[in-house]
Design a protein around this motif. Structure first.
Motif, PDB file in Angstrom:
ATOM      1  N   TYR A   7       0.839  -1.196   0.000  1.00  8.54           N
ATOM      2  CA  TYR A   7       0.000   0.000   0.000  1.00  8.54           C
ATOM      3  C   TYR A   7       0.872   1.243   0.000  1.00  8.54           C
ATOM      4  N   SER A   8       0.353   2.316  -0.597  1.00 17.07           N
ATOM      5  CA  SER A   8       1.023   3.595  -0.445  1.00 17.07           C
ATOM      6  C   SER A   8       0.843   4.045   0.992  1.00 17.07           C
ATOM      7  N   VAL A   9       1.618   5.045   1.390  1.00 16.76           N
ATOM      8  CA  VAL A   9       1.529   5.549   2.764  1.00 16.76           C
ATOM      9  C   VAL A   9       0.110   6.017   3.072  1.00 16.76           C
ATOM     10  N   HIS A  10      -0.482   6.788   2.156  1.00 16.78           N
ATOM     11  CA  HIS A  10      -1.822   7.331   2.390  1.00 16.78           C
ATOM     12  C   HIS A  10      -2.865   6.229   2.492  1.00 16.78           C
ATOM     13  N   GLU A  11      -2.758   5.240   1.610  1.00 19.87           N
ATOM     14  CA  GLU A  11      -3.746   4.162   1.622  1.00 19.87           C
ATOM     15  C   GLU A  11      -3.562   3.253   2.834  1.00 19.87           C
ATOM     16  N   GLN A  12      -2.313   3.081   3.270  1.00 15.37           N
ATOM     17  CA  GLN A  12      -2.068   2.335   4.510  1.00 15.37           C
ATOM     18  C   GLN A  12      -2.753   3.024   5.683  1.00 15.37           C
ATOM     19  N   GLU A  13      -2.604   4.336   5.738  1.00 16.17           N
ATOM     20  CA  GLU A  13      -3.159   5.097   6.869  1.00 16.17           C
ATOM     21  C   GLU A  13      -4.677   4.949   6.945  1.00 16.17           C
ATOM     22  N   ILE A  14      -5.363   5.107   5.818  1.00 20.41           N
ATOM     23  CA  ILE A  14      -6.819   5.040   5.843  1.00 20.41           C
ATOM     24  C   ILE A  14      -7.300   3.614   6.088  1.00 20.41           C
ATOM     25  N   ASN A  15      -6.581   2.616   5.525  1.00 24.67           N
ATOM     26  CA  ASN A  15      -6.945   1.220   5.795  1.00 24.67           C
ATOM     27  C   ASN A  15      -6.750   0.876   7.259  1.00 24.67           C
ATOM     28  N   ASN A  16      -5.650   1.342   7.834  1.00 23.88           N
ATOM     29  CA  ASN A  16      -5.388   1.085   9.261  1.00 23.88           C
ATOM     30  C   ASN A  16      -6.431   1.773  10.136  1.00 23.88           C
ATOM     31  N   LEU A  17      -6.817   2.991   9.725  1.00 24.57           N
ATOM     32  CA  LEU A  17      -7.827   3.730  10.481  1.00 24.57           C
ATOM     33  C   LEU A  17      -9.163   2.994  10.439  1.00 24.57           C
ATOM     34  N   ASP A 193       5.788   8.928  -9.344  1.00 23.98           N
ATOM     35  CA  ASP A 193       7.168   9.128  -8.868  1.00 23.98           C
ATOM     36  C   ASP A 193       7.181   9.511  -7.391  1.00 23.98           C
ATOM     37  N   LEU A 194       6.188  10.327  -6.984  1.00 26.54           N
ATOM     38  CA  LEU A 194       6.113  10.744  -5.580  1.00 26.54           C
ATOM     39  C   LEU A 194       5.630   9.618  -4.680  1.00 26.54           C
ATOM     40  N   ASP A 195       4.736   8.770  -5.199  1.00 26.21           N
ATOM     41  CA  ASP A 195       4.153   7.703  -4.388  1.00 26.21           C
ATOM     42  C   ASP A 195       3.933   6.477  -5.265  1.00 26.21           C
ATOM     43  N   PRO A 196       4.985   5.684  -5.488  1.00 23.98           N
ATOM     44  CA  PRO A 196       4.893   4.571  -6.451  1.00 23.98           C
ATOM     45  C   PRO A 196       3.989   3.429  -6.010  1.00 23.98           C
ATOM     46  N   TYR A 197       3.511   3.434  -4.777  1.00 26.00           N
ATOM     47  CA  TYR A 197       2.629   2.369  -4.307  1.00 26.00           C
ATOM     48  C   TYR A 197       1.183   2.822  -4.196  1.00 26.00           C
ATOM     49  N   SER A 198       0.842   3.934  -4.806  1.00 30.08           N
ATOM     50  CA  SER A 198      -0.536   4.416  -4.733  1.00 30.08           C
ATOM     51  C   SER A 198      -1.390   3.714  -5.791  1.00 30.08           C
ATOM     52  N   ALA A 199      -2.316   2.889  -5.328  1.00 30.69           N
ATOM     53  CA  ALA A 199      -3.225   2.212  -6.249  1.00 30.69           C
ATOM     54  C   ALA A 199      -4.065   3.226  -7.022  1.00 30.69           C
ATOM     55  N   HIS A 200      -4.436   4.332  -6.368  1.00 27.67           N
ATOM     56  CA  HIS A 200      -5.262   5.345  -7.027  1.00 27.67           C
ATOM     57  C   HIS A 200      -4.525   5.990  -8.207  1.00 27.67           C
ATOM     58  N   TYR A 201      -3.229   6.226  -8.047  1.00 29.81           N
ATOM     59  CA  TYR A 201      -2.484   6.860  -9.133  1.00 29.81           C
ATOM     60  C   TYR A 201      -2.326   5.902 -10.318  1.00 29.81           C
ATOM     61  N   TRP A 202      -2.032   4.622 -10.024  1.00 29.33           N
ATOM     62  CA  TRP A 202      -1.925   3.640 -11.101  1.00 29.33           C
ATOM     63  C   TRP A 202      -3.269   3.470 -11.805  1.00 29.33           C
ATOM     64  N   ALA A 225      -1.988  -1.306 -10.112  1.00 30.41           N
ATOM     65  CA  ALA A 225      -2.929  -0.807  -9.091  1.00 30.41           C
ATOM     66  C   ALA A 225      -3.344  -1.938  -8.165  1.00 30.41           C
ATOM     67  N   ILE A 226      -3.604  -3.117  -8.737  1.00 26.28           N
ATOM     68  CA  ILE A 226      -4.051  -4.258  -7.935  1.00 26.28           C
ATOM     69  C   ILE A 226      -2.905  -4.821  -7.099  1.00 26.28           C
ATOM     70  N   VAL A 227      -1.693  -4.806  -7.653  1.00 25.71           N
ATOM     71  CA  VAL A 227      -0.526  -5.221  -6.858  1.00 25.71           C
ATOM     72  C   VAL A 227      -0.350  -4.288  -5.666  1.00 25.71           C
ATOM     73  N   SER A 228      -0.587  -2.989  -5.892  1.00 27.88           N
ATOM     74  CA  SER A 228      -0.430  -2.001  -4.826  1.00 27.88           C
ATOM     75  C   SER A 228      -1.505  -2.147  -3.754  1.00 27.88           C
ATOM     76  N   ASP A 229      -2.709  -2.528  -4.166  1.00 30.04           N
ATOM     77  CA  ASP A 229      -3.806  -2.692  -3.197  1.00 30.04           C
ATOM     78  C   ASP A 229      -4.753  -3.750  -3.746  1.00 30.04           C
ATOM     79  N   GLU A 230      -4.642  -4.955  -3.194  1.00 29.22           N
ATOM     80  CA  GLU A 230      -5.428  -6.079  -3.700  1.00 29.22           C
ATOM     81  C   GLU A 230      -6.909  -5.973  -3.349  1.00 29.22           C
ATOM     82  N   GLU A 231      -7.285  -4.942  -2.604  1.00 33.51           N
ATOM     83  CA  GLU A 231      -8.691  -4.755  -2.245  1.00 33.51           C
ATOM     84  C   GLU A 231      -9.282  -3.491  -2.895  1.00 33.51           C
ATOM     85  N   PHE A 232      -8.629  -3.025  -3.940  1.00 32.03           N
ATOM     86  CA  PHE A 232      -9.089  -1.816  -4.631  1.00 32.03           C
ATOM     87  C   PHE A 232     -10.092  -2.225  -5.711  1.00 32.03           C
ATOM     88  N   GLY A 233     -11.375  -2.174  -5.355  1.00 29.02           N
ATOM     89  CA  GLY A 233     -12.427  -2.706  -6.211  1.00 29.02           C
ATOM     90  C   GLY A 233     -12.527  -2.059  -7.572  1.00 29.02           C
TER      91      GLY A 233
END
Length: 473
Positions: A7-17, A193-202, A225-233
């Motif tokens: 997960y990207s940092v931002h997506e990790q944060e919201i998923n953890n929340l 480039d700023l956040d290579p693990y952001s599923a939203h950007y991919w 995108a799916i590799v970055s977040d396997e739950e990104f519908g």
């Protein structure tokens, strides 16, 4: 891409929340969350097609933080998503912090949605020095005014602001909304480039390529995108669309089912997809049984029921119940008089009755409502069903004018002229096909088409067409 950090940092944060919040509910714990966290969480649930959870978070948040501006603004915005403008207005009027930037943008959004665009602009201009231009841009994007969004983004540093992620994200979304996909791709790549693990950007990159019909590049991006977040519908939903374009409905179905599990697609979408399969396989009775429930469901919007009635009528025509089909088409037009599909099918039914003039007039009506290549193709499909190859040729000649580079249209026109016995036009279209028919093939197809019975002619033509279309894929 490495899976060490899926997960990207931002997506990790919201998923953890979200997990922390859900665990607190499950365990009956009264954990503290600040207002910004709860507003973000409500938005996340709503975006991920979980409206009940979004409202629950907001109600919980307002109990914890009564009259909090951030939460009230979020609640009003979610109400606007369901077009509950008056209730959102009431909440906006109750906000005490009238100089809060988000409250100002909310008031401007309400003005836009009430048709008071100039007043909204004046309000924003009055507060221009304090207001968040990214927030204003998204407000205009959400109200389908991307040109206004770009005006506000130009007040920033535009391309020079290469490290302001929220600004670049808004700019990328705005360029996509304006269909300036090449420029959007440049911006989205900066975000990656700023956040290579952001599923939203991919996913955003995949959508740009998809709109440009660069399906291979879109597939690569959506896979990331799916590799970055396997739950990104949404990524699974897009991958389903891509597999459909590639002609692989089974893979499309797999991905749509995943998207459905993650609430990125509705049950209605899958019902329509399954109906398409039944109808493509000529399983008319099974399709009609499902549609008979849809057409009588008065909880559905009129336009939905009207289209279901057209599909039901189509099934009935193939079941030999033309009079019943005609009745359902008339009912469809009472619900939606601008339903072009109804007029297309009515044209076929009048042709089968021997009333050619009325049939043609129905098709003209459909084309006035939807003057597109797809409408011509829909008419051609009905002409094929009733073996009016002469009218089918007229339709595809119109399609050819709209899509001159489409080689499959050349193939269809070549085969149609083979059936019609027009050798000159057959050769004209055949020579520009990707895989022209040889003289031997043309003779064999002519022989097949001349020997089959009238009842088998449509199927024989369809099989020959499919056999040769497959060579192009």
């Amino acid at each position: 891409m490495s899976k060490k950090n899926p997960y990207s940092v931002h997506e990790q944060e919201i998923n953890n929340l979200a997990r922390k919040y859900e665990l607190s509910l499950l365990n009956g714990e009264d954990l503290y969350f600040d207002a910004d966290e709860l507003a973000d969480l409500a938005d996340w649930y709503f975006t991920n097609h979980q409206p009940d959870e979004a409202w629950e978070v907001l109600e919980h948040g307002l109990l914890m933080h009564p009259d909090n501006t951030v939460l009230l603004v979020e609640k009003a915005n979610l109400l606007l998503e369901t077009n509950e403008i008056e209730e959102a207005s009431r909440i906006s009027d109750s906000i005490l912090e009238t100089d809060d930037t988000e409250a100002i943008i909310l008031r401007a959004k309400l003005l836009v949605m009430k048709g008071q665009k100039e007043e909204a602009g004046e309000l924003l201009q009055l507060n221009e020095q304090e207001i968040d231009i990214v927030g204003v841009a998204y407000m205009y994007l959400e109200t389908n005014l991307p040109e206004e969004a770009m005006i506000w983004l130009r007040k920033g540093k535009m391309e020079n602001e290469t490290k302001d992620e929220s600004y670049l994200a808004a700019l990328g979304d705005c360029l996509q909304a304006l269909k300036r996909y090449d420029e959007a791709i440049v911006i989205v790549n900066k975000l990656i480039d700023l956040d290579p693990y952001s599923a939203h950007y991919w996913y955003g990159l995949a959508m740009c390529y998809y709109q440009q019909e660069h399906f291979d590049k879109a597939m690569d991006a959506v896979d990331y995108a799916i590799v970055s977040d396997e739950e990104f519908g949404n990524a699974y939903a897009l991958r389903g669309d891509l597999f459909q374009h590639l002609g692989n409905r089974e893979k499309a179905r797999e991905n749509y089912q995943k998207a459905l599990q993650m609430k990125a697609l509705s049950e209605d979408f899958m019902k329509v997809f399954n109906l398409e399969d039944l109808m493509n396989e000529s399983r008319w009775e099974e399709a009609a049984f499902i549609l008979s429930e849809e057409v009588n469901d008065t909880s559905r919007p009129d336009t939905y029921r009207a289209e279901a009635m057209v599909q039901y009528a189509l099934c009935l025509t193939y079941m030999g119940e033309n009079d019943k089909a005609m009745d359902w088409l008339q009912k469809s037009l009472k619900l939606d008089e601008k339903n072009a599909s109804a007029y297309v099918l009515l044209g076929r039914l009048f042709f089968e009755k021997g009333d050619e003039m009325t049939a043609v007039n129905k098709w003209k009506k459909a084309l006035r409502l939807e003057p597109f290549d797809t409408t011509w193709e829909h008419i051609a499909n009905q002409c094929l069903a009733i073996q009016r190859f002469d009218y089918m040729e007229i339709c595809f000649e119109k399609v050819k004018m709209i899509r001159p580079e489409d080689k499959q249209v050349d193939l269809i026109l070549a085969l149609l002229n083979l059936v019609l016995g027009n050798d000159e036009k057959f050769h004209q279209y055949n020579r520009v096909c990707n895989h022209p028919l040889s003289e031997q093939q043309a003779k064999e197809y002519k022989k097949i088409l001349s020997r089959v019975s009238d009842e088998q002619l449509t199927e024989a033509f369809t099989n020959i067409l499919k056999e040769n279309v497959d060579k192009d894929e």
